[in-house]
Design a protein around this motif. Sequence first.
Motif, PDB file in Angstrom:
ATOM      1  N   ALA A  57       0.833  -1.208   0.000  1.00 25.14           N
ATOM      2  CA  ALA A  57       0.000   0.000   0.000  1.00 25.14           C
ATOM      3  C   ALA A  57       0.867   1.257   0.000  1.00 25.14           C
ATOM      4  CB  ALA A  57      -0.921  -0.004   1.222  1.00 25.14           C
ATOM      5  N   ILE A  58       1.995   1.223   0.728  1.00 26.72           N
ATOM      6  CA  ILE A  58       2.900   2.380   0.769  1.00 26.72           C
ATOM      7  C   ILE A  58       3.664   2.501  -0.544  1.00 26.72           C
ATOM      8  CG2 ILE A  58       4.704   3.518   2.072  1.00 26.72           C
ATOM      9  CD1 ILE A  58       2.086   3.010   3.615  1.00 26.72           C
ATOM     10  N   GLN A  59       4.125   1.372  -1.071  1.00 27.27           N
ATOM     11  CA  GLN A  59       4.796   1.388  -2.371  1.00 27.27           C
ATOM     12  C   GLN A  59       3.881   1.983  -3.431  1.00 27.27           C
ATOM     13  OE1 GLN A  59       5.923  -2.997  -2.201  1.00 27.27           O
ATOM     14  NE2 GLN A  59       7.654  -2.166  -3.322  1.00 27.27           N
ATOM     15  N   PHE A  60       2.636   1.575  -3.399  1.00 18.48           N
ATOM     16  CA  PHE A  60       1.689   2.010  -4.413  1.00 18.48           C
ATOM     17  C   PHE A  60       1.442   3.509  -4.331  1.00 18.48           C
ATOM     18  CE2 PHE A  60      -2.211   1.977  -6.940  1.00 18.48           C
ATOM     19  CZ  PHE A  60      -1.887   1.036  -7.894  1.00 18.48           C
ATOM     20  N   LEU A  61       1.557   4.071  -3.119  1.00 16.53           N
ATOM     21  CA  LEU A  61       1.381   5.514  -2.965  1.00 16.53           C
ATOM     22  C   LEU A  61       2.499   6.258  -3.685  1.00 16.53           C
ATOM     23  CD1 LEU A  61      -0.122   7.898  -1.710  1.00 16.53           C
ATOM     24  CD2 LEU A  61       1.300   7.610   0.335  1.00 16.53           C
ATOM     25  N   MET A  62       3.738   5.779  -3.566  1.00 15.87           N
ATOM     26  CA  MET A  62       4.851   6.402  -4.291  1.00 15.87           C
ATOM     27  C   MET A  62       4.646   6.296  -5.795  1.00 15.87           C
ATOM     28  SD  MET A  62       8.349   5.559  -2.222  1.00 15.87           S
ATOM     29  CE  MET A  62       8.165   3.783  -2.254  1.00 15.87           C
ATOM     30  N   ILE A  63       4.250   5.117  -6.246  1.00 14.20           N
ATOM     31  CA  ILE A  63       3.992   4.926  -7.674  1.00 14.20           C
ATOM     32  C   ILE A  63       2.891   5.869  -8.144  1.00 14.20           C
ATOM     33  CG2 ILE A  63       3.137   3.275  -9.393  1.00 14.20           C
ATOM     34  CD1 ILE A  63       4.445   1.057  -7.686  1.00 14.20           C
ATOM     35  N   ALA A  64       1.862   6.042  -7.307  1.00 15.64           N
ATOM     36  CA  ALA A  64       0.733   6.906  -7.666  1.00 15.64           C
ATOM     37  C   ALA A  64       1.185   8.342  -7.904  1.00 15.64           C
ATOM     38  CB  ALA A  64      -0.325   6.872  -6.558  1.00 15.64           C
ATOM     39  N   ILE A  65       1.998   8.866  -7.011  1.00 14.25           N
ATOM     40  CA  ILE A  65       2.446  10.259  -7.143  1.00 14.25           C
ATOM     41  C   ILE A  65       3.375  10.412  -8.346  1.00 14.25           C
ATOM     42  CG2 ILE A  65       3.778  12.091  -6.031  1.00 14.25           C
ATOM     43  CD1 ILE A  65       2.690  11.093  -3.360  1.00 14.25           C
ATOM     44  N   GLY A  66       4.288   9.457  -8.520  1.00 14.07           N
ATOM     45  CA  GLY A  66       5.200   9.536  -9.662  1.00 14.07           C
ATOM     46  C   GLY A  66       4.480   9.421 -10.989  1.00 14.07           C
ATOM     47  N   VAL A  67       3.614   8.429 -11.108  1.00 13.51           N
ATOM     48  CA  VAL A  67       2.893   8.207 -12.366  1.00 13.51           C
ATOM     49  C   VAL A  67       1.913   9.345 -12.634  1.00 13.51           C
ATOM     50  CG1 VAL A  67       1.195   6.735 -13.520  1.00 13.51           C
ATOM     51  CG2 VAL A  67       3.157   5.711 -12.365  1.00 13.51           C
ATOM     52  N   GLY A  68       1.200   9.796 -11.606  1.00 15.89           N
ATOM     53  CA  GLY A  68       0.230  10.876 -11.812  1.00 15.89           C
ATOM     54  C   GLY A  68       0.883  12.159 -12.275  1.00 15.89           C
ATOM     55  N   THR A  69       2.000  12.529 -11.637  1.00 18.65           N
ATOM     56  CA  THR A  69       2.725  13.727 -12.052  1.00 18.65           C
ATOM     57  C   THR A  69       3.224  13.582 -13.485  1.00 18.65           C
ATOM     58  OG1 THR A  69       3.443  14.050  -9.761  1.00 18.65           O
ATOM     59  CG2 THR A  69       4.603  15.303 -11.445  1.00 18.65           C
ATOM     60  N   ALA A  70       3.712  12.388 -13.822  1.00 22.88           N
ATOM     61  CA  ALA A  70       4.239  12.155 -15.165  1.00 22.88           C
ATOM     62  C   ALA A  70       3.135  12.132 -16.219  1.00 22.88           C
ATOM     63  CB  ALA A  70       5.018  10.841 -15.201  1.00 22.88           C
ATOM     64  N   VAL A  71       1.953  11.647 -15.857  1.00 20.28           N
ATOM     65  CA  VAL A  71       0.821  11.683 -16.789  1.00 20.28           C
ATOM     66  C   VAL A  71       0.445  13.123 -17.101  1.00 20.28           C
ATOM     67  CG1 VAL A  71      -1.663  11.249 -16.978  1.00 20.28           C
ATOM     68  CG2 VAL A  71      -0.132   9.405 -16.294  1.00 20.28           C
ATOM     69  N   GLY A  72       0.468  13.985 -16.074  1.00 19.71           N
ATOM     70  CA  GLY A  72       0.211  15.405 -16.319  1.00 19.71           C
ATOM     71  C   GLY A  72       1.235  16.009 -17.256  1.00 19.71           C
ATOM     72  N   LEU A  73       2.512  15.645 -17.069  1.00 19.83           N
ATOM     73  CA  LEU A  73       3.575  16.104 -17.976  1.00 19.83           C
ATOM     74  C   LEU A  73       3.328  15.598 -19.394  1.00 19.83           C
ATOM     75  CD1 LEU A  73       6.463  17.293 -18.506  1.00 19.83           C
ATOM     76  CD2 LEU A  73       7.322  15.004 -17.969  1.00 19.83           C
ATOM     77  N   ASN A  74       3.009  14.311 -19.509  1.00 18.36           N
ATOM     78  CA  ASN A  74       2.807  13.693 -20.817  1.00 18.36           C
ATOM     79  C   ASN A  74       1.714  14.412 -21.603  1.00 18.36           C
ATOM     80  OD1 ASN A  74       2.736  11.876 -22.954  1.00 18.36           O
ATOM     81  ND2 ASN A  74       2.840  10.077 -21.650  1.00 18.36           N
ATOM     82  N   ALA A  75       0.576  14.620 -20.941  1.00 22.23           N
ATOM     83  CA  ALA A  75      -0.551  15.277 -21.618  1.00 22.23           C
ATOM     84  C   ALA A  75      -0.205  16.714 -22.005  1.00 22.23           C
ATOM     85  CB  ALA A  75      -1.784  15.251 -20.711  1.00 22.23           C
ATOM     86  N   LEU A  76       0.477  17.443 -21.099  1.00 29.00           N
ATOM     87  CA  LEU A  76       0.806  18.842 -21.375  1.00 29.00           C
ATOM     88  C   LEU A  76       1.830  18.965 -22.500  1.00 29.00           C
ATOM     89  CD1 LEU A  76       0.568  21.819 -20.691  1.00 29.00           C
ATOM     90  CD2 LEU A  76       2.297  21.495 -18.901  1.00 29.00           C
ATOM     91  N   LEU A  77       2.889  18.142 -22.472  1.00 28.51           N
ATOM     92  CA  LEU A  77       3.901  18.200 -23.525  1.00 28.51           C
ATOM     93  C   LEU A  77       3.303  17.887 -24.891  1.00 28.51           C
ATOM     94  CD1 LEU A  77       7.057  16.503 -21.949  1.00 28.51           C
ATOM     95  CD2 LEU A  77       6.586  18.936 -22.251  1.00 28.51           C
ATOM     96  N   SER A  78       2.433  16.893 -24.933  1.00 29.88           N
ATOM     97  CA  SER A  78       1.824  16.521 -26.214  1.00 29.88           C
ATOM     98  C   SER A  78       1.024  17.679 -26.792  1.00 29.88           C
ATOM     99  CB  SER A  78       0.919  15.292 -26.026  1.00 29.88           C
ATOM    100  OG  SER A  78       1.656  14.192 -25.554  1.00 29.88           O
ATOM    101  N   ARG A  79       0.280  18.375 -25.937  1.00 27.89           N
ATOM    102  CA  ARG A  79      -0.496  19.517 -26.417  1.00 27.89           C
ATOM    103  C   ARG A  79       0.421  20.657 -26.855  1.00 27.89           C
ATOM    104  NH1 ARG A  79      -3.573  18.373 -21.907  1.00 27.89           N
ATOM    105  NH2 ARG A  79      -2.978  20.316 -20.835  1.00 27.89           N
ATOM    106  N   LYS A  80       1.501  20.917 -26.109  1.00 26.97           N
ATOM    107  CA  LYS A  80       2.451  21.973 -26.479  1.00 26.97           C
ATOM    108  C   LYS A  80       3.073  21.698 -27.849  1.00 26.97           C
ATOM    109  CE  LYS A  80       2.408  24.520 -22.658  1.00 26.97           C
ATOM    110  NZ  LYS A  80       1.913  25.913 -22.643  1.00 26.97           N
TER     111      LYS A  80
END
Length: 447
Positions: A57-80
């Motif tokens: 559960a703790i590992q998954f929390l780290m993965i959640a923050i890393g992946v979520g932040t990176a998904v935001g980057l991915n979507a924003l870069l693609s639009r830019k």
Amino acid sequence: MNPKNKLAEMPVRPLLYTMAVPLMLSLLIQSLYNIVDSIFVARLSETALTAASLVYAIQFLMIAIGVGTAVGLNALLSRKLGQKKPEEACRTATTELFLMLGTSLVFTLVGLLFSNRIAAALTNDPELQQLCREYLSVNLVFCWGIFLQTYGQRLLQAVGDTVLSMVSLIIGAVVNIILDPIMIFGLLGCPAMGIRGAAIATVIGQSLAGVIGLVLLMRGKNAVIHVRLKGYRFLWQDVADIYRVGLPTIVMQAIGSVMTFAVNGILLGVSSTAVAFFGIYYKLQNFLMMPVNGLGQAAIPVVGFNYGSGQSDRVQQAWKVLLPTGVVFALCGTAVFLLFPAQLLELFSASDEMLAFGVPALRIISVTFLFAVITILCGYFASGLGNGVVNMIGGALRQLVVLVPCLWLLIRTMGIDRAWFAFWVSEVIACAYSLWATKKELRNKGK
């Protein structure tokens, strides 16, 4: 054909598949070494496997923050890039690097200061607490590798280069798998470290993958986006744009961590074997969903770029390719869980008690995979359009808001054997919402 033209001009179906396959392979391997960890830990004892399930559960929390932040980057870069703003894309990529480093520092401090308290919160059993503490003290303090490897992957994915994004992850995963038995059981002259050895092997693999990802970026393998410190100017607007999509995704992913924590608490009232079983199921289910996540992550830059460049017909085509492909994966996964539940559990040295309720439980849950896949893919598609809320609400419905109270109620009223029907209720409700919300978003932005 360079990456930008590929996103703009290559036919949507082959574009989506050629981008998705490397992502699927890399995510499958990443999920595989989580499963391999559990297989080796299970050979220590069922208690050690239960501890690994609690810590997940703790590992998954780290993965959640890393992946979520990176998904935001991915979507924003693609639009830019779709809007032909490469300089802004480079600035955003640099900002993201600082966000990832800052996040890893926070988790390192948490590991140094609060590992004992977290272990105590996970369980009251002294032996389980000690095993959880051993794993957490390593996994949290040396977490920077998982954030950097996620950052490098998503940066390359944003421009359609999913093959390079796969390289660092595969190397890290293979190293982890090789080191697991050596460090857990003390092979080749290495001292036997038990569950702590599993944690050390994991962070070594993650750190190596993170370093390799940064080296690839610094050597200019990415011809479209570069991390540029010279002349860099920090803008809070970039952070806001990243988290407009990323924060709902973080919340959605973190819901998995909260759900795991809550379900483990409910199942501890039944037996520790039930907790160990749920940990096995969750990792097997994540392994099954990795191809689906790869497909969805490939869709984000395809949808984001073409939405940003005003090519709504290609956005519509991506929608028509995405869901039917996901349905095929769901049906294949359901067939495997229905036909081979005992064999799946025996990979983890399952006891007779675990097999007795675990085999029918896997069969009951497998029926819901079709609904889960649709929910997941709708969330990725909406994220590509710049709306991360669909992903967040869909994830909350299927993993927390409906599932946890239903599971608790059914255990209390009908027993553990029938409690797994809670997945039927939560997945159907989440699927219905996600389809409705994504089609509404598509109608509005497709214009």
